[in-house]
Structure formats: structure tokens, C-alpha cells
Design an enzyme around this catalytic site. Structure first.
Site, PDB file in Angstrom:
ATOM      1  N   CYS A 186      37.029  47.126  26.420  1.00  0.00           N
ATOM      2  CA  CYS A 186      37.484  45.803  26.836  1.00  0.00           C
ATOM      3  C   CYS A 186      36.810  45.386  28.133  1.00  0.00           C
ATOM      4  CB  CYS A 186      39.001  45.792  27.010  1.00  0.00           C
ATOM      5  SG  CYS A 186      39.571  44.203  27.580  1.00  0.00           S
ATOM      6  N   ARG A 244      39.206  43.782  31.549  1.00  0.00           N
ATOM      7  CA  ARG A 244      40.257  44.671  32.053  1.00  0.00           C
ATOM      8  C   ARG A 244      40.648  44.454  33.500  1.00  0.00           C
ATOM      9  NH1 ARG A 244      38.202  50.446  31.058  1.00  0.00           N
ATOM     10  NH2 ARG A 244      36.289  49.541  30.260  1.00  0.00           N
ATOM     11  N   TRP A 264      42.403  36.688  26.696  1.00  0.00           N
ATOM     12  CA  TRP A 264      41.923  35.357  26.325  1.00  0.00           C
ATOM     13  C   TRP A 264      40.481  35.480  25.856  1.00  0.00           C
ATOM     14  CZ3 TRP A 264      44.209  36.048  31.208  1.00  0.00           C
ATOM     15  CH2 TRP A 264      43.327  36.444  32.212  1.00  0.00           C
ATOM     16  N   GLU A 286      32.512  35.296  21.907  1.00  0.00           N
ATOM     17  CA  GLU A 286      33.183  35.890  20.749  1.00  0.00           C
ATOM     18  C   GLU A 286      33.345  34.836  19.662  1.00  0.00           C
ATOM     19  OE1 GLU A 286      36.286  38.556  21.230  1.00  0.00           O
ATOM     20  OE2 GLU A 286      35.930  38.906  23.355  1.00  0.00           O
TER      21      GLU A 286
END
Ligand SMILES: Cc1cc2nc3c(=O)[nH]c(=O)nc-3n(C[C@H](O)[C@H](O)[C@H](O)COP(=O)(O)OP(=O)(O)OC[C@H]3O[C@@H](n4cnc5c(N)ncnc54)[C@H](O)[C@@H]3O)c2cc1C
Ligand SMILES: NC(=O)c1ccc[n+]([C@@H]2O[C@H](COP(=O)([O-])OP(=O)(O)OC[C@H]3O[C@@H](n4cnc5c(N)ncnc54)[C@H](OP(=O)(O)O)[C@@H]3O)[C@@H](O)[C@H]2O)c1
Ligand SMILES: Cc1cc2nc3c(=O)[nH]c(=O)nc-3n(C[C@H](O)[C@H](O)[C@H](O)COP(=O)(O)O)c2cc1C
Length: 1115
Positions: free
Chosen positions: A96, A99, A294, A299
Site C-alpha cells: 500500500c 500508508r 481513497w 488506478e
């Protein structure tokens, strides 16, 4: 992670996408020994994080967990442990990139859910909370953990929100191709999609190992964003012309028009919430735990819309852009994807929906990485996933991503912290109200919402019970974290820090991290930056500050808490609200309480159900009715029972009188949470030499029995006195009450009717009033209830129902509802309860209800005027007896409760009292330091203890070196000089080196204040402070203290030739070094003046409202 999975000096495994340590969800159960070992590791980490490693609580908890594992093969985490685990899981989530926000994760504990309907409700709540009208908040909802592997809770959707995919007979796909399989599952379960490109899939949930069921997500919960492009440009003709310059991309780009973008009908949803992951925590496996952060724009742009096995839009975009898609050297894919990403970022921002671009995300991750390396010496990361993904979508082989938590919820918890009494300011859910002194600051990291209600005392200082909280906050600020203890920072420094940080214009007050602002839509740079990620980044807060505008540092402590919470990263739910004791404090609190409740409900997406409506109603009016409160006759006063037992044990050595004393001590101790004692009045002397217009007395209180242990105190401490109301006032009140016990003197217990919601329905039961002891009605009104402080507006609301007279009702209504009318009336009459009853002769209040509505009679504090070395068994007080006339001197005389009680009682009367330590007002430990004591009027009180001590120590240790003791005293006339003969002998004996006397109203003497004398003696004062390390003590009224402070500052600045900043620092350093001591009495000197000012302000406002209304009416 096993060793074989680790990078070594020679081999880097960073490029392996399917990281060996990430397991897919299996359905086998963990062996008990593995659970135990993982649990051990988790609890060690947890207790280390809260600085309690190896503490008793750690050991006990671990024993408990081990026992549970032995008995059942598994165990349960507490809510706090679960929250910690969830945050840690995110923190350690190797793939991730976002983070940096790990600590700001909202954890919803849904472990009590048993059915799919329950799961559905929890997921809807999650979506609503996290979407937050576009201002996305990270959250995780955790359903029950795996037991035997056959009763798992599962969410079948890969993401909570996703689009359906329908394969057509010709092989083409409508919708998201990645969802084809899952859409078929939904269809088999009975779901009927509309067959469009953008059908939201239903939730497919299974609970407790049962078959899955599908649930349609209410459309109002889903926020979708139409994707448009920021560039609208020139005509097609112009476009074709400049296409010739396609090799010059910048120019081409600048002239493209993207009007066609809207025609493509692209949209995407706001909330990316993965739901097919396993949360592995302390050996427990949570198989259903939807989590969201979010979106990072790429992406959507690269993967969801760009990938060939997804919406695959690059070709269409490139063609519409007029690019040559046959020739790879035109880089049409690269150019199309940039436009797609740009459109996504633009559209989300335009719609006020949180999104982050991949550059900011990478940068923020690197910041996080550095922080983690610094703080933890490492940061697990799968570097393939950390790379900005824009280019990846161009590759066909791009793999589907599988997330996994590796590491080792509840409904939002609300914490209300209150500084000092908050008397009468109840109404918010009481169970969760913590007194500041009871609050363990270590928990602050795990709170979600903190509401602080606090007053200010001293000269802008925290209230007594807020000192350690203030100090801990200061320690967090200084260390920027909870890691270091507060012990190594001095209390004095925290006080001067409070002074500096309680300014309204402080940077913190201006911080953008304000919910009101953030609701307008997040700024990318804001959400991903770490400058708002202080140690309190996880909390949302609001502060209500109680204070009085008569003080120079108005509401300083509340401001300090508000500023610091903001600076430490907290998110402000509502701007600081100040409740001015002199201007509608009560109404201000009431509207704040109800507004904050509503805002918090909105913010945490709590639906307004019946319970909430009850709470909200309770916040608006808290009067009880005669049906819900009663007096129960009892055999004896409440504490008499306990008292009797104690006395029996002492073989009934004491007589009936003593029994009463014991009862009283017990009741008062319980009521005020103090260790109360009874001292008898031994001596009372008027300290003024002649009959002057006022009286100041020396009061000597002595312990009753030689066998008793005396109250322990130090010179400079405070004595709290619990006085009685005047008999004539009590009688007048009792005369007017209805619904009384048979007699005013029989023992009764006040009881309230409590309603409880049980599975059997609403049950009612009578419970004793939580604070008032059993006593006679007369006793309650004499010792326990405050009947002299001007009644609060809410009392008038109640009194309106106690009279039939409409004119009285109207007047009461305007006092209750119009704060200007109320303030004006209050300042004119400074009314007691008796005044009110006299002004409203037809009002007949109910005795029971009135008892619940009146505030408690508070103890009054006095500086102890003796030294324990000189008078171990005695407490001496110097008391100004307060009397005044209302209506600007024209009205009836009012008598201060305590000072008149002390002045009126007979020698031998037993007085309930206790000692309160004034740590910052003790003698210097180094006796050789000079002391400058400044105390006009009764401000001289504590200094008498100082000089008594000095005298005795001097006699005991003749050779010792003692610093100079200088007294600056002020009074109106020569007759009012307090302790005149004592002072003269002290001067003769050289115990006091100098006494400077400022007379303010002596005929033929120029009005002089202590500050004037300080200025005159500036050289000596500056020398003692700056060169000889002297201590300054200031005692008395607040305005005087502020004036003295300013005077000393100018003396130091002048003599030390310091600039403004230097002198400010110097003065603060005096406090930090514990050399500047203040003991503030309250607004005594300026009371009348302040009241008059408030009255005039209220009058002006009433008049302007009146003329405004008239003007409106005449229009
Ligand atoms: C830490 C500390 C130390 C203290 N030490 C001392 C001490 O050593 N000696 C000492 O004498 N006092 C001292 N005081 C003040 C003391 O605690 C009481 O406030 C004081 O004695 C008055 O109490 P009371 O019960 O007699 O009056 P209350 O019944 O409390 O009445 C006082 C109130 O009456 C009102 N009032 C007063 N004058 C007027 C006016 N002219 N017009 C309208 N309203 C008015 C004001 O609201 C005032 O607060 C100290 C206070 C503190 C906080
Ligand atoms: N109403 C009563 O019968 C009664 C009786 C006793 C006490 N009290 C209350 O108790 C309070 C305390 O009484 P007290 O005996 O300690 O003090 P005090 O007698 O009221 O005041 C002591 C001295 O301080 C002076 N002073 C006022 N403001 C000052 C300032 N800003 N800086 C420096 N000096 C200042 C006063 O001058 P000024 O001449 O300017 O006031 C007076 O010379 C009183 O003010 C009053 O509220 C009331
Ligand atoms: C000794 C004393 C000092 C005070 N100092 C201040 C102050 O510096 N600033 C302020 O705004 N209020 C000050 N106040 C007023 C209190 O904050 C105010 O009365 C508040 O309503 C008290 O609320 P509580 O009794 O519920 O804690 C002071 C009051 C007293 C008695």
C-alpha cells in the site's frame, strides 16, 4: 516472514510480484501453538506501543489470553487491541502506497454481527461514513473472526463497490470485464442487472458459514463521478492543421480540444473499498474486513479504464484525439493515458472528491518510509507495487492485484473530557464523561472523537484537575509523540507554554485541518502530506472553554487545548466555543452541546434514531418533573448509618454530637471528593485598626482533639472552607416550596425515577440522587445547595411551570430565553434564589425538583496565613468579609456566604475544611535566594506563613544564610494595614528586609499602588531578580497580578536592555525556573466594575434589538 523470503546481501526479491509471504485465504484452522505464538508477538508489540511492556497489566492480560487459548483454542481481542491491530496491519501492508495515513484509520468493530442482514447494515454504514460526501475517510469494518473454518463470515465482492460485466453472444463485453464471473454469481443468486455499462453490483455476503445472499446497495450511498476533461479548445479545422506538428507534443497537446470526452460517457465511483482480504491479527483470522482508503488517479485512469482486460479505452481516446494508432512510434498509448489520468484527477477534484495523483502518492510514501526508518528502523514494502503505475497499464501482462494484510471496531467511541466541575453542564452522555485527572493520556492515540469542556483558573492556567493533562499534552508537543514520558519536563515550563499557546491568533487556530474546511473537498497535497500527521492525527475534537471575560487571559486553557490538539494533528469538528461566565455561559454551553451532538452524528454517519432523539431532547432541556423525583423518608441521614458503624467499632466512645460531625464529614467528603476535616474556630480578630467601611478578619481554626492527626499543609497552601447559607435565606426559601416532606427537619433521601430499556420493555425504578446525601430538607438547603449565586436561565424555564400568572410567566420566559435581558437583570440585582422568589411571588416551586436543579454549594478557598512549623495544629486565615449593595449601591445588602459565615460563627463552632496544595506557591528550596512578595489587601495572607517560617528557621539555625525578604503591600488607608504590629517587629528583627506600603485612598497621600512602588524600587527589584536569582511572589486579585507582571516586565526590559522578544522569553523563563509564583484569588477588586460593564453592554444590546424590531415592525 521466513528467512527464505527475505532479501539478502546478494539477492533482491523486490521484483517478485507475488511476494512469498502473502498467503491466499485458506480455510484450514490454525494450530493452537501457532495462535499462541502469534498472539504473544502481538501482545508484546501492543504493550510496547503503549509503554506498558512487562507491566502488571501486560502480564495479567497475557495470562488471561493464554488461559482462553488453552480452554478454547482461540481468544478475543479487546476493542482497543483490535483498533491497534488494524492500524498496524495497514502500517505493515507491504503493497500500500498510501500508508502515511495509517494512524487515521477508523475501525468499526462489527464482531457482534451474526447475520447477513447485520453485515449488510454494517457495510452500508461503512460506505456512508467513508464516502463522507466525497471527503473520503479511511475505514475498516471487522466482522467476526474465523472459528473452526466452517463458520466464516465472507464478503464475496472483491470491492464493496464495483461495476457488473456482461459477456455478449458476440464475445464482446458490456461493463467491466473483470466482473464477468462475479456478475454471473450474482445472477445465479437471483440478481437482475440492467445490462448497462455502469451497473453497480450488489453485495454478496455470507455469515457464519451459511450460503451467500445478495443485497442491493442503496443508490444514495454510492457517489459516482462523471469523468470529463479539463481542456475544451479549438475547432476541428485548427486541430487538423496542427496535427502536422504531432511530433512536437507540447504544442499539439496545448491545442487539442476534448469536448468529445463527455460523449464517451465515462464515470467511476468515489470509494475504493477492497473486501476480499484477510486480516490476520495476533493469530486470529478475520475473513471479512472491508477496508478503504481513497483513490490514486492512475488506478482508475491506467488500470480500470485503460487496461485491455478492463474498460480498455485507450484506443478510443487516441482515435478521438486524432492520433495515429497504427504507428507505435507516435506514442499514442502514452498520450492517451495521460489524458485519461488527467481527466480522472480533474473530474474528482471538480466534484470535491478525494483523490491523489501518483507523484504526490510516491512522495508521501517516501516521507512515510523515512519516518518509519527513523522511528522503527524499517518499513516493509513490496517495491514493485510502490512504483508509480502509469506506465504499467501499457503492458498487456499487467497482473491482477491481490491484497493481503499481514501482521500480527466498534462504533465510534466518543470521549468527553472535562476540566473542573462542569457543574450544571451535564447533558451529554454521562457514562463516557471522564474527569481530566482520571484520563490516561496514553489512550489518546486510540480515541476517535474527543470533546473537551474545560475552564481556566489562576491567571490563564488550567483548572486544578486539568494540570496533569495540560502537562502531558505539553510533553507530547515537546516530544511530538507519546514515546517520552512527561517526567523530564517541568510543570512550570508547561504553564508558560500554555500562556504562549493560548492566543487566538495562534497558527494552530488558523490551521487548515478543520472539518469545516475539509468538508469543502480535500486538497491532494493536504491529505498526503505528513505535516498534519502529528501524534493526534487520529482524533477528531471540539473544545468548549469556560471562562470569564473579566480576566485578561480569557478562556486561556480551553484555547490552549484547542490549539494544541490542532497542532498535534487532530481534526477540529467545530471551532472553539467560549462560554463567558459574564455573558450567557449556560446558553452557550447548551447550544454547543446540542450542535456538537448533531455535528458528531453527521460526521460519523450515525442515523438519527429514537435514542439519539432522546439524547438530543435531553440536551435541550434537563428539568425533571415532580413525577420523576421524590423524597423518601429515611431513618437517619445517609452517612449516619456508616457513621454509626464507625462509631460502634470505636466502642461508642463518642457522643451524639460527634456522630453528627462524622456524618457531616463523610457527606461533604463524598460530595466534594475531598478529605474533609472539622476544625474548631479558636480565634477571630478584626485586622483593621478602626471601624472602617469594610472588615478583614484573622481566623484561627484549631484541630478538635489532641489525639487527632492534624491536617498536613505547607506555607502557601490553600484551605477550602465549607460554609453554611444564612439562616434567614434558608427559611425564606423553605417557606415557598411545595411538595415538601412532612417537616423540614426529618431525614429524607432524594430519589429519581430512572427508565431502563430492557428486552422486557421499559422498566422504571427509583434510584437515590447520585450526589446529594440523605439529610433533612433544611440540611440540604443549608449545607449542600447553592442558593446565593444568581440562578441560571434553565431554572426560569422550570419556574414558568410553577406559576399560573401569565405576566410572571412572560417575564420568566424572557429571562430564560433572552441572554441580554438575563445578563442585564443579573448585573442589576445580583439575585439570590430568595430575590427571584420575591420578584415572582406567585411561583411555588416543587422542593424535589428544585433540589435537583440547584448547583452545589462550593467550598471557598483561602490562602493559609500560618506556617505549620509555627502552628502545627492550627490553620490561620486572613479573610476579607464580603458585603455589597446591589442596584449600583441602592439595593439591599448581600452577604458573601463564606466570609460572613466565618465572621458570624461563635468561637468553638466546628468548621468543615480541607487543605489543597499550592505546589507552585511554596517557599524557595534554596533559602539564600531573595524573595520579593507582592500582595495588596488580603493578598498578604500567604506571606504571613512565609515570614513565620523564616523566623523559626532563623532561630533554629542561626548561622544559615537567608536571602532578603521584601514585602510590597497595599491598602486603602493606614487603618487598613493588615498585621501592622507584626510587620513592625519583623522589620525590627530584620526578618523582613524592606516593607513598601502603597496607600490608595489615604487623604493627603497620592493614590499609590504596589506597581508604583515596584517601579520606584526598580533597580533593587531588577538586581534581585536578574542578578541574585530571586523569587517573585504575587498574590491577590487577577487584575493586580496582570498589572504587576507588566510592570516587572518593563523593569526587567529597561534594566536588562532587552528587546521585546527577549524580555518575553526572560519572563517565561522565570516561570520555567519556578521563580515567578502567582496565587490568584478571582476578580475581587473589580467585581462591581465588571458587573457594571456587563450590565451596560447587555443594555445596549437590548436597546439596539428593540429599535431594530421597531424598525422592522414599522416597515
Ligand atoms: C486560591 C484562592 C485563594 C483565596 N484566598 C483568599 C484569602 O486569603 N482571603 C480572602 O479574603 N479571600 C481569598 N479568596 C477569595 C475567597 O475564596 C472568596 O471568594 C471570598 O471570601 C468570597 O467568598 P464568599 O463566600 O464570602 O462570597 P460569595 O458568596 O462567593 O460572594 C462573592 C461573589 O459576590 C459577588 N460580588 C462581590 N462583590 C460584589 C459587588 N460589589 N457587586 C455585585 N456582586 C458582588 C461576586 O460574584 C463574587 O464572586 C481566595 C480565592 C482563591 C480562589
Ligand atoms: N464590600 C465589602 O464590604 C468588602 C469588604 C472587604 C473585602 N471585599 C472584597 O474583597 C476584595 C479584596 O479585598 P482586599 O482587602 O483584599 O483588597 P482591597 O482592600 O479591595 O484592595 C487592596 C488594595 O489594592 C488596591 N488595588 C486595586 N486595584 C489594584 C490594581 N489593579 N493593582 C494594584 N492594586 C490595586 C486597592 O486600591 P483601590 O483603592 O483602588 O481599591 C487597595 O489599595 C475587595 O476588593 C472586595 O471585592 C469587600
Ligand atoms: C481564582 C480564579 C481564577 C480565574 N482565572 C480565569 C482566567 O484566567 N481566565 C478566564 O477566562 N477565567 C478565569 N476564571 C473564571 C472561571 O474560568 C469561570 O468561573 C468558569 O466558569 C469556572 O467554571 P467551572 O467552575 O465549571 O470550572 C477564574 C476563576 C477563579 C475563581
Amino acid at each position: 516472514m521466513s528467512d527464505s523470503n527475505r532479501c539478502t546481501e546478494h539477492v533482491c526479491l523486490g521484483s517478485i510480484v507475488s511476494f512469498p509471504s502473502t498467503k491466499s485465504i485458506t480455510i484450514t484452522c490454525r494450530p493452537v501453538e501457532e495462535v499462541r505464538s502469534l498472539a504473544k508477538d502481538f501482545f508484546d508489540q501492543y504493550y510496547t506501543s503503549i509503554k506498558r511492556y512487562n507491566s502488571t497489566s501486560h502480564v495479567q492480560r497475557w495470562e488471561q489470553v493464554q488461559g482462553e487459548i488453552t480452554d478454547t483454542g482461540t481468544y478475543n481481542l479487546t476493542e482497543t487491541e483490535l483498533v491497534y491491530g488494524a492500524k498496524l496491519a495497514w502500517r505493515n501492508s507491504v503493497r500500500c502506497i498510501g500508508r502515511i495515513q495509517w494512524a487515521k484509520l477508523q475501525v468499526f468493530d462489527a464482531r457482534s454481527v451474526t447475520t447477513t442482514t447485520g453485515m449488510f447494515e454494517a457495510v452500508c454504514k461503512h460506505i456512508k461514513y467513508a464516502t463522507n460526501k466525497g471527503n473520503i475517510r479511511s475505514a475498516i469494518t471487522i466482522f467476526p473472526q474465523r472459528t473452526d473454518g466452517k463458520h466464516d463470515f465472507r464478503i464475496w465482492n472483491p470491492q464493496l463497490i464495483g461495476y457488473a460485466g456482461y459477456r455478449q453472444s458476440d464475445g464482446t463485453v458490456i461493463g467491466d470485464p473483470i466482473s464477468i464471473e462475479f456478475t454471473e454469481v450474482c445472477t445465479k443468486l437471483g440478481w437482475k442487472g440492467k445490462g448497462t455499462k455502469w451497473d453497480i453490483l450488489p453485495l454478496v455476503l455470507s455469515s457464519d458459514g451459511h450460503d451467500p445472499e445478495y443485497f442491493e446497495i442503496p443508490s444514495e450511498l454510492i457517489l459516482e463521478i462523471p469523468i470529463v476533461h479539463p481542456k475544451y479548445g479549438f475547432s476541428f479545422l485548427f486541430k487538423t492543421v496542427i496535427q502536422y506538428f504531432y511530433w512536437y507534443p507540447m504544442l499539439t497537446y496545448a491545442f487539442f480540444s476534448f469536448e468529445w470526452f463527455a460523449e464517451m460517457d465515462i464515470r467511476w465511483y468515489a470509494l475504493p473499498a477492497v473486501s476480499s482480504m484477510l486480516f490476520d491479527c495476533g493469530g486470529l483470522e478475520f475473513t471479512a474486513c472491508p477496508f478503504n482508503g481513497w483513490y490514486m488517479g492512475t488506478e482508475i485512469g491506467c488500470r480500470d479504464l485503460g487496461d485491455v482486460h478492463r474498460y480498455n479505452m485507450l484506443e478510443e481516446v487516441a482515435i478521438r484525439m486524432g492520433l495515429d494508432i497504427k504507428n507505435p512510434t507516435t506514442l499514442w498509448k502514452d498520450r492517451a493515458i495521460v489524458e485519461l489520468n488527467l481527466a480522472v484527477l480533474y473530474s474528482y477534484q471538480k466534484a470535491g472528491v478525494t483523490v491523489v495523483d501518483h507523484h504526490t502518492a510516491s512522495e508521501s510514501f517516501m516521507k512515510h518510509y523515512e519516518n518509519e526508518m527513523r522511528m522503527r528502523g524499517g518499513c516493509p514494502a513490496d517495491w514493485v507495487w510502490m512504483r508509480a503505475p502509469q506506465c504499467r497499464a501499457l503492458r498487456h501482462q499487467y497482473s491482477t492485484r491481490k491484497w493481503h494484510y499481514t501482521t500480527s471496531s466498534q462504533v465510534t467511541s466518543i470521549r468527553i473530557l472535562r476540566g473542573k466541575s462542569m457543574s450544571g453542564k451535564k447533558g451529554l452522555v454521562n457514562e463516557i464523561v471522564n474527569r481530566m485527572e482520571d484520563y490516561d493520556i496514553i489512550n489518546i492515540e486510540h480515541e476517535t472523537l474527543i470533546l473537551v469542556v474545560t475552564s481556566t483558573f489562576g491567571n490563564g492556567d488550567p483548572p486544578e484537575n486539568g494540570e496533569s493533562f495540560a502537562h502531558s499534552l505539553y510533553a507530547i508537543k515537546m516530544n511530538q509523540g507519546l514515546s517520552m514520558g512527561a517526567d523530564d519536563l517541568s510543570m512550570a515550563s508547561s504553564k508558560s507554554f500554555i500562556k504562549m499557546n493560548s492566543q487566538t491568533d495562534s497558527v494552530a487556530a488558523e490551521r487548515r485541518f478543520d472539518r469545516n474546511d475539509s468538508l469543502k473537498g480535500s486538497q491532494i497535497s493536504d491529505i498526503m502530506s505528513d505535516d498534519n500527521l502529528g501524534p493526534l492525527r487520529n482524533i477528531t475534537f471540539a473544545v468548549f472553554a469556560l471562562g470569564s471575560s473579566a480576566y485578561p487571559n480569557f478562556c486561556a486553557f480551553g484555547r490552549y487545548v484547542d490549539n494544541l490538539f490542532g497542532e498535534l494533528g487532530g481534526e477540529r469538528l467545530m471551532k472553539l466555543t467560549c462560554g463567558d461566565e459574564l455573558a450567557g455561559q449556560d446558553q452557550a454551553f447548551r447550544s454547543w452541546a446540542s450542535e456538537i451532538f448533531q455535528t458528531a452524528c453527521d460526521s460519523f454517519c450515525l442515523d438519527f434514531d429514537k435514542n439519539m432523539a432522546d439524547i438530543s431532547a435531553a440536551l435541550k432541556a434537563d428539568t425533571l418533573s415532580p413525577e420523576s423525583v421524590r423524597f423518601l423518608p429515611v431513618q437517619a441521614a445517609d452517612d449516619e448509618v456508616q457513621g454509626k458503624r464507625i462509631l460502634c467499632r470505636l466502642l461508642l466512645r463518642y457522643c451524639h454530637l460527634l456522630l453528627k460531625i462524622t456524618c457531616c464529614i463523610l457527606a461533604l467528603s463524598k460530595l466534594h471528593n475531598r478529605k474533609v476535616n472539622m476544625y474548631s474556630l479558636a480565634e477571630k480578630v478584626n485586622l483593621h485598626e478602626k471601624d472602617t467601611s469594610r472588615v478583614t478578619i484573622k481566623v484561627v481554626l484549631r484541630k478538635r482533639l489532641s489525639s487527632e492527626t492534624p491536617l498536613s499543609y505547607q506555607s502557601g497552601d490553600h484551605v477550602g472552607i465549607m460554609a453554611e447559607n444564612r439562616v434567614e435565606l434558608v427559611d425564606k426559601v423553605l417557606e415557598r416550596l411545595g411538595n415538601k416532606p412532612a417537616t423540614d427537619d426529618e431525614a429524607v433521601q432524594l430519589q429519581l425515577l430512572q427508565e431502563k430499556h430492557t428486552p422486557m420493555g421499559v422498566q422504571k425504578q427509583w434510584i437515590p440522587h447520585e450526589r446529594l446525601p440523605r439529610s433533612s430538607l433544611r440540611g440540604l438547603f443549608t449545607r449542600y445547595l447553592d442558593i446565593t449565586t444568581p440562578p441560571r436561565p434553565n431554572l426560569f424555564l422550570y419556574l414558568m411551570g410553577c406559576t399560573e400568572d401569565t405576566e410572571e410567566q412572560e417575564r420568566l420566559s424572557s429571562l430564560a430565553k433572552d441572554s441580554d435581558v438575563y445578563e442585564h437583570w443579573k448585573q442589576v440585582y445580583w439575585p439570590t434564589l430568595v430575590t427571584v422568589l420575591e420578584q415572582f411571588p406567585k411561583v411555588k416551586p416543587d422542593a424535589t425538583v428544585l433540589c435537583t436543579m440547584l448547583p452545589l454549594l462550593q467550598p471557598r478557598f483561602y490562602s493559609v496565613s500560618s506556617s505549620p512549623i509555627a502552628y502545627n495544629d492550627e490553620l490561620h486565615l486572613t479573610v476579607a468579609v464580603v458585603t455589597y449593595k446591589t442596584k449600583g449601591g441602592e439595593g439591599p445588602t448581600h452577604y458573601g456566604v463564606c466570609s460572613n459565615y466565618l465572621n458570624d460563627i461563635q468561637i468553638g463552632t466546628l468548621v468543615p475544611c480541607f487543605v489543597r496544595s499550592a505546589v507552585s506557591f511554596h517557599l524557595p528550596t534554596d533559602t539564600s535566594r531573595p524573595m520579593i512578595m507582592i500582595g495588596p489587601g488580603t493578598g498578604i495572607a500567604p506571606f504571613r506563613g512565609f515570614w513565620q517560617e523564616r523566623k523559626i528557621l532563623g532561630n533554629r539555625k542561626p548561622g544559615s544564610r537567608f536571602g532578603k525578604m521584601t514585602l510590597f503591600f497595599g491598602c486603602r488607608t493606614k487603618e487598613m494595614i493588615l498585621y501592622r504590629s507584626e510587620l513592625e517587629s519583623l522589620k525590627k528583627e530584620s526578618i523582613l528586609s524592606d516593607i513598601f506600603l502603597a496607600l490608595s485612598r489615604e487623604p493627603s497621600v497620592k493614590k499609590t499602588y504596589v506597581q508604583d512602588l515596584l517601579r520606584r524600587e526598580g533597580d533593587a527589584v531588577a538586581r534581585q531578580i536578574m542578578k541574585e536569582g530571586g523569587h517573585v511572589y504575587v498574590c491577590g486579585d487577577c487584575t493586580m497580578a496582570e498589572d504587576v507582571y507588566q510592570t516587572l516586565k518593563s523593569i526587567v526590559q529597561e534594566r536588562g536592555m532587552l528587546n521585546d522578544a527577549e524580555v518575553e522569553n526572560y519572563m517565561l523563563s522565570l516561570r520555567d525556573d519556578n521563580r515567578y509564583h502567582e496565587d490568584i484569588f478571582g476578580i475581587t477588586h473589580r467585581t462591581a466594575e465588571v458587573h457594571e460593564k456587563v450590565r451596560q453592554t447587555a443594555m445596549t444590546r437590548i436597546e439596539s434589538n428593540y429599535s431594530l424590531n421597531n424598525a422592522t415592525a414599522s416597515k
